[in-house]
Design an enzyme around this catalytic site. Sequence first.
Site, PDB file in Angstrom:
ATOM      1  N   THR A 189       0.862  -1.193   0.000  1.00 35.71           N
ATOM      2  CA  THR A 189       0.000   0.000   0.000  1.00 35.71           C
ATOM      3  C   THR A 189       0.893   1.237   0.000  1.00 35.71           C
ATOM      4  OG1 THR A 189      -0.058   0.104   2.387  1.00 35.71           O
ATOM      5  CG2 THR A 189      -1.768  -1.224   1.330  1.00 35.71           C
ATOM      6  N   GLU A 334      -5.638  -4.180  -1.253  1.00 34.95           N
ATOM      7  CA  GLU A 334      -5.866  -5.401  -0.473  1.00 34.95           C
ATOM      8  C   GLU A 334      -6.830  -6.360  -1.175  1.00 34.95           C
ATOM      9  OE1 GLU A 334      -5.731  -2.365   0.682  1.00 34.95           O
ATOM     10  OE2 GLU A 334      -4.832  -2.285   2.683  1.00 34.95           O
ATOM     11  N   LYS A 441     -15.897  15.298  12.102  1.00 38.19           N
ATOM     12  CA  LYS A 441     -16.808  15.128  13.241  1.00 38.19           C
ATOM     13  C   LYS A 441     -17.058  16.487  13.871  1.00 38.19           C
ATOM     14  CE  LYS A 441     -15.023  10.581  13.396  1.00 38.19           C
ATOM     15  NZ  LYS A 441     -13.756  10.556  12.675  1.00 38.19           N
ATOM     16  N   TRP A 446     -21.658  13.933  11.804  1.00 36.09           N
ATOM     17  CA  TRP A 446     -20.639  13.642  10.813  1.00 36.09           C
ATOM     18  C   TRP A 446     -20.880  14.434   9.538  1.00 36.09           C
ATOM     19  CZ3 TRP A 446     -19.265   7.713  10.599  1.00 36.09           C
ATOM     20  CH2 TRP A 446     -18.749   7.330  11.846  1.00 36.09           C
TER      21      TRP A 446
HETATM   22  P1  ADP Z   1      -3.855   3.494  -1.042  1.00 31.82           P
HETATM   23  O1  ADP Z   1      -4.504   2.930   0.204  1.00 31.82           O
HETATM   24  O2  ADP Z   1      -2.453   3.195  -1.187  1.00 31.82           O
HETATM   25  O3  ADP Z   1      -4.315   4.881  -1.378  1.00 31.82           O
HETATM   26  P2  ADP Z   1      -5.634   1.916  -2.577  1.00 31.82           P
HETATM   27  O4  ADP Z   1      -5.857   2.146  -4.006  1.00 31.82           O
HETATM   28  O5  ADP Z   1      -5.516   0.545  -2.124  1.00 31.82           O
HETATM   29  O6  ADP Z   1      -4.379   2.688  -2.274  1.00 31.82           O
HETATM   30  O7  ADP Z   1      -6.764   2.654  -1.774  1.00 31.82           O
HETATM   31  C1  ADP Z   1      -7.998   2.060  -1.563  1.00 31.82           C
HETATM   32  C2  ADP Z   1      -8.942   3.091  -1.034  1.00 31.82           C
HETATM   33  O8  ADP Z   1      -9.224   4.070  -2.044  1.00 31.82           O
HETATM   34  C3  ADP Z   1     -10.301   2.573  -0.648  1.00 31.82           C
HETATM   35  O9  ADP Z   1     -10.297   1.985   0.616  1.00 31.82           O
HETATM   36  C4  ADP Z   1     -11.133   3.835  -0.697  1.00 31.82           C
HETATM   37  O10 ADP Z   1     -10.983   4.625   0.469  1.00 31.82           O
HETATM   38  C5  ADP Z   1     -10.523   4.595  -1.843  1.00 31.82           C
HETATM   39  N1  ADP Z   1     -11.331   4.420  -3.049  1.00 31.82           N
HETATM   40  C6  ADP Z   1     -11.074   3.636  -4.111  1.00 31.82           C
HETATM   41  N2  ADP Z   1     -12.041   3.764  -5.044  1.00 31.82           N
HETATM   42  C7  ADP Z   1     -12.941   4.643  -4.557  1.00 31.82           C
HETATM   43  C8  ADP Z   1     -14.176   5.185  -5.023  1.00 31.82           C
HETATM   44  N3  ADP Z   1     -14.680   4.872  -6.199  1.00 31.82           N
HETATM   45  N4  ADP Z   1     -14.834   6.042  -4.215  1.00 31.82           N
HETATM   46  C9  ADP Z   1     -14.354   6.374  -3.016  1.00 31.82           C
HETATM   47  N5  ADP Z   1     -13.198   5.913  -2.528  1.00 31.82           N
HETATM   48  C10 ADP Z   1     -12.497   5.058  -3.277  1.00 31.82           C
END
Ligand code: ADP
Length: 546
Positions: A189, A334, A441, A446
């Site tokens: 990540t 993940e 918050k 929220w």
């Molecule tokens: P990093 O954690 O390294 O930024 P990731 O691509 O694994 O890389 O991140 C995943 C996260 O990206 C998700 O848990 C979510 O928070 C966000 N995410 C991915 N796609 C979307 C989406 N379409 N809308 C909102 N959030 C998104």
Amino acid sequence: MRSTMMDTPLQVSRLLDHGRTVHGSSEVITWTAEGARRTSYAEVGADAARLAHALRDDLGITGDERIGTLMWNNAEHLIAYLAVPSMGAVLHTLNLRLFPEQLIYIVNHAEDRVILVDSTLIPLLAGVLPHLSRLRHIVVVGGGDSAPLEVASGGGIAIHRWEELLRGKPDRFGWPSIDERDAAALCYTSGTTGNPKGVAYSHRSIYLHSMQVCSVEAFGLGPASKVLAVVPMFHAMAWGLPYASFLSGASLVMPDRFLQAAPLAAMIASQRPTLAGAVPTIWTDLLAHLDANPTDVSSMREVVVGGSACPPALMHAFSERHGVEIIHAWGMTEMSPLGSVSRPPAGLAGAEAWAYRYTQGRLPASVEGRIVGPDGSVMPNDGKSVGELEVRGPWITQGYIGDAEPDPEKFRDGWLRTGDVGVLSADGYLSLSDRAKDVIKSGGEWISSVELENALMAHPAVLEACVVGVPDERWGERPLATVVLREGSSATPAELRDFLAATVAHWQLPERWAFIDAVPKTSVGKFDKKRVRAQYADGSLALSSI
Ligand code: ADP
């Protein structure tokens, strides 16, 4: 009763053999400073065999040793994606935008023995090389001076050239039979908090995930598809597009390091991809470019956008001004990374269909989801009950590399805690309001930072808006809106606040505003909210009074 079915292992080498033969005339088109470079899948397959021979015979790679790649999206990276897992070794894609200390951390943590590096990235690798304790070999792809690597390695690391290594090697390799549950590829990540965390995809998870990526409910890939894969191969396996393309025969257009709007527009006009995938920030830039420089993008049926929430205004602009439909999708490193894709239920049109398209989409059968409240209780999928999304399924990790026990902050009873907050509807659509750590918050209520951003980005003068929670004496936290205006446009905080008031509850309207030149981005092109909060805290943001 046991089934009578064969227990044929699901292996990356099957995707490779299938693509190189059945879809041998499909192509990977790599963008270069001189235009397009074309390689057929038959040639990719032959070079994958040559690379495997080179790694085994010349570099002595055996078993599950890790091979890192520090590369852009190009044909050679695709060859490595296929060859390394097929020979039983493990591919480790290195995010070239990580901070140097994080890059050092992940190479050492994964114990990479070899790094394949694009010659344009030699300076980056040379800078971290003295700290890479397990590395034995570097393979330089493309021309360019490798002297900085020789100097930095102090002679302790063998440096090879891709072309020389592959020359004369056999174009077939006897791919071994591998336990489908063994690791095929690693991805870390981006580590916005603490060290990056690694996940290991298996041959099985890659195979099953590829089938899902090809499905009509996801990308709908087939031999007539041509995919512009803007999403980097060093981030979440380029959403699985390389493997899915070999499975389906879809051709690939790879932008290499030319990720700016102008070359992307040129690629679309000249190579005529039928679909594309990238994070929203790339499409925001491309939209501004296309609006100012009319370009023929009519070949593109759909672009899949994910990685962070896609602003509805961006979807409408592409659809109405350029005839390109943005399909919203959600996933995580993940989870290989594909989760949901937002295709509306059959038979809907107009506003009803759009309401579905704004959501993160429907979870496929292989990704089970549930919404969990703050007390750990599972909430109904009623489209109303808000909580953290948890998921499980055959291409979702059950822990991080090297952890003795699954981290309880991230895993619960065999489910992955996504850190994303939202609702699931009875018909399986996911609507995320925010990341748990970005929700604001305010006085016990929220506020969704994403909702405020989407509403702001619908204003014609606003190019990008990033909203974060900042400490407030009275309310605990309040929203701070940082705004990038379009070139030649102007707006005051009062005007933007009035604009928001039409769609956002009064108590959610930000009091703090800052006009900025660009939103800071993470290594994978998402809004870097941690940095915006830090800029506010250290007083480096110039606030505009309302
Ligand atoms: P990093 O954690 O390294 O930024 P990731 O691509 O694994 O890389 O991140 C995943 C996260 O990206 C998700 O848990 C979510 O928070 C966000 N995410 C991915 N796609 C979307 C989406 N379409 N809308 C909102 N959030 C998104």
